[in-house]
Design an enzyme around this catalytic site. Structure first.
Site, short mmCIF file in Angstrom:
data_model
loop_
_atom_site.label_atom_id
_atom_site.label_comp_id
_atom_site.label_asym_id
_atom_site.label_seq_id
_atom_site.Cartn_x
_atom_site.Cartn_y
_atom_site.Cartn_z
N CYS A 45 15.34 18.71 19.37
CA CYS A 45 15.65 17.35 18.97
C CYS A 45 14.68 16.37 19.61
O CYS A 45 13.75 16.74 20.29
CB CYS A 45 17.08 16.99 19.38
N ARG A 96 18.41 14.93 15.54
CA ARG A 96 18.86 16.31 15.65
C ARG A 96 18.14 17.25 14.69
O ARG A 96 18.05 16.98 13.49
CB ARG A 96 20.37 16.39 15.39
#
Length: 643
Positions: A2, A47
């Site tokens: 991420c 993410r």
């Protein structure tokens, strides 16, 4: 995998939104932002979903009490073991993610929890009750984390661009870092090219007091030097070391194969990736997806390893993908400064970028053999290191005579062997750090003085960085392991892992590195160097421990490396950019470079007197960065293009 960011000291919600938006390439699947009014704190997250793809994995993530929040980048490979060690009566889990484990582990152990993590990670942990914000980076520096204090705020992010997007920091060059860049072709941590922006070093955590608005402390939680007592290694029999190495590598690969998305491996013809693919195949119920670069063209034959890779793929019946890459426009390398946010001169970044782009068409996660050279004596320079104690006593007059002789020879731009011989003779010095700088890196202090005009006073010699790390190693270590440790502390995180992260994440590809499991690294520094490198071959113990996995023909092949023909390009396709972008009037107006010395380097290179390709590329990439981030005058035909 991420992208994370945050700011403390601002109530402006637009700031964290701008910061998070710059990291979309690191996390295209989801995003999250959370504000904490009490401490004027905001956390952002992008993410890339790998484990627990459900919305329960969304970040920033909270524990069940609401007192802790985390924005996490990376993977924790031992998270299931850690979860089983927690008292189930005290903890409630709302997801299957590895991220949540960190929160509960911190609840039980505090900052001691960071030592227990095995993985690649960079995260921010907010403890509302203690009014603290912690930044933590993994043992080897696989994942990046930058921070600064500016405009009354504390900011951090996975990439510098997010800090710049906050518009509370005014970009300013750190001239010492610029000076160091031209020796190393990267900016050595903890500094960055931007004055006042720092990179958290590997295996460190930083504590920020949200009430007092200050950094309280920065501490190291792991140091491979503590595990490198070679006396312990000598007590172990060679066969025992091989068995232990194999067991740890098997476990590391197994742990790093855990994924809820498609997974594969980079495969060259070298031993490091060969071992990774072989272990993956032995533990997988399906054919391993392997990916190899194909080089096309006579000038690229030296770098091509397709035949070696095919033998490995056939041996393990992998689902093998040969990826032809187009190297007809090497000027595209200059565009990639936008992913680094700093000047970066190792051209392997380009191949990694192209390989990652093609690999991402098939998988979301790929395992890599990065780290094997540093740990097991794979680089040619380690042969010189083994002889260092004797070489430094060669009479200076003899070394100078030898240097004068080889300097008359024409450089072979496809093979840097002559370049390395010249560096060896030129670098002979009783000071090991200064000697290693000349052997391994690029412009020394004398040549930098000719290239760079003084800015903000005199700069310190760049060899001080190497000396700082060498001073931490006991003299009882053999030279091979001392300089291997030096590379693990500097070259590995600031160079190899830097481009591996930035270029894979440019395409939202998660790259995992089993050799850098901390347990493997700890064992590697308990192995005497003569078991890694001898007169006949390198990576001796690695070859022997995994002999059954390596095709016999590949064992006899010389190391090629993962490189581009920069020497040839700098005489043709890239040379013209000096005339277009660095004419005399521009260079003299900006006052950074000496135009006449640039001309001298170009002429030496064009005539084949000296291979100055990397030094010249460093000038081009620095100017590209300077125009993009400082003067904001980068021509459209070079910058802002996705390859």
């Amino acid at each position: 995998m991420c992208g994370i960011c945050g700011i403390a000291g601002s109530h402006d919600h637009g700031v964290i939104e701008r910061m998070t938006a710059t990291l979309v390439h690191r996390g295209p699947d989801d995003w999250g932002i959370e504000h904490f009014t009490r401490h004027k704190l905001a956390l952002g997250h992008r993410r890339l979903s790998i484990i627990d793809l459900s919305p329960r994995g969304r970040q920033p993530m909270s524990d069940e009490t609401g007192n802790l929040r985390i924005s996490f980048n990376g993977e924790i490979y031992n998270y299931l073991e850690l979860k089983s060690s927690l008292d189930p009566s005290r903890h409630h889990f709302s997801s299957e993610t590895d991220t949540e484990i960190i929160l509960h582990l911190y609840e039980e152990r505090g900052v001691e929890a960071f030592k227990a993590l095995n993985g690649m990670f960079a995260f921010a942990l907010y403890d509302a009750e203690r009014e603290r914000l912690f930044l933590v980076r993994d043992h080897l520096g696989i994942k990046p984390l930058y921070y600064t204090e500016a405009g009354g705020c504390f900011l951090f992010s996975s990439e510098i661009k997010a800090i710049l997007a906050a518009d509370v920091y005014t970009p300013e060059i750190d001239w010492q870092s610029a000076h160091d860049f031209f020796s190393y072709l990267y900016v050595p941590a903890p500094h960055t090219i931007f004055r006042g922006i720092f990179q958290l070093p590997p295996a460190h955590w930083l504590e920020y007091d949200l009430r007092g608005k200050r950094i309280v402390r920065t501490e190291r939680f792991w140091d491979v030097g503590e595990w490198g007592a070679l006396t312990n290694g000598r007590r172990k029999k060679r066969r025992d070391l091989e068995v232990e190495l194999r067991a740890l590598m098997i476990d590391a690969v197994c742990k790093q194969m855990i994924s809820d998305v498609p997974l594969g491996a980079f495969l060259s013809g070298g031993i490091d990736s060969n071992v990774i693919v072989g272990l993956m195949a032995s533990r997988s119920s399906k054919p391993v997806k392997s990916f190899t670069v194909l080089f096309e063209g006579d000038d690229l034959d030296y770098y091509d390893e397709r035949n070696e890779a095919r033998r490995i793929a056939e041996k393990f019946s992998t689902e093998h993908h040969e990826l032809p890459i187009d190297l007809s426009r090497p000027e595209e390398m200059l565009d990639l400064v936008e992913y680094f946010d700093q000047p970066f001169g190792n051209t392997t970044l380009y191949l990694t970028y192209l390989l990652s782009r093609h690999t991402r068409d098939y998988v979301t996660v790929a395992l890599s053999g990065a780290g094997g050279d540093e740990l097991f004596g794979g680089y040619p320079r380690y042969r010189a290191v083994k002889a260092m104690r004797y070489l430094r006593f060669i009479p200076r007059i003899a070394a100078q005579a030898g240097l004068a002789a080889v300097s008359q020879l024409q450089d072979n731009f496809a093979n840097r062997r002559l370049h390395r011989i010249r560096a060896l003779l030129d670098g002979l010095d009783r000071d090991p750090a200064r000697q290693y700088l000349k052997w391994v890196y690029y412009l020394d202090e004398e040549r930098k003085a000719k290239l760079l005009k003084s800015r903000n006073g005199d700069q310190l010699s760049s060899h001080r960085i190497l000396q700082l790390h060498l001073d931490r190693i006991p003299l009882s270590w053999d030279d091979g392991n001392r300089f291997s440790y030096l590379d693990v502390e500097t070259f590995l995180p600031d160079n190899l892992l830097e481009y591996s992260d930035k270029m894979s994440m440019a395409w939202s590809l998660e790259l995992r590195v089993p050799y850098l499991d901390p347990r493997v690294v700890e064992l590697a520094f308990q192995i005497p160097f003569h078991l890694k490198l001898n007169a006949a071959k390198s990576k001796v113990i690695l070859r022997d421990a995994f002999a059954d996995l390596i095709p016999a023909e590949n064992l006899r092949m010389p190391k090629k490396g993962f490189n581009v023909p920069l020497g040839a390009w700098m005489r043709t396709k890239l040379d013209r950019y000096f005339d277009e972008l660095l004419p005399r009037n521009y260079v003299e107006r900006e006052g950074i470079f000496n135009y006449d010395y640039i001309t001298h380097l170009r002429q030496e290179h064009q005539r084949g007197r000296r291979d100055n390709a990397y030094e010249l590329f460093a000038i081009l990439i620095f100017d590209t960065w300077y125009r993009k981030y400082i003067t904001k005058t980068l021509p459209e035909r070079i910058g802002n293009k996705r390859c």
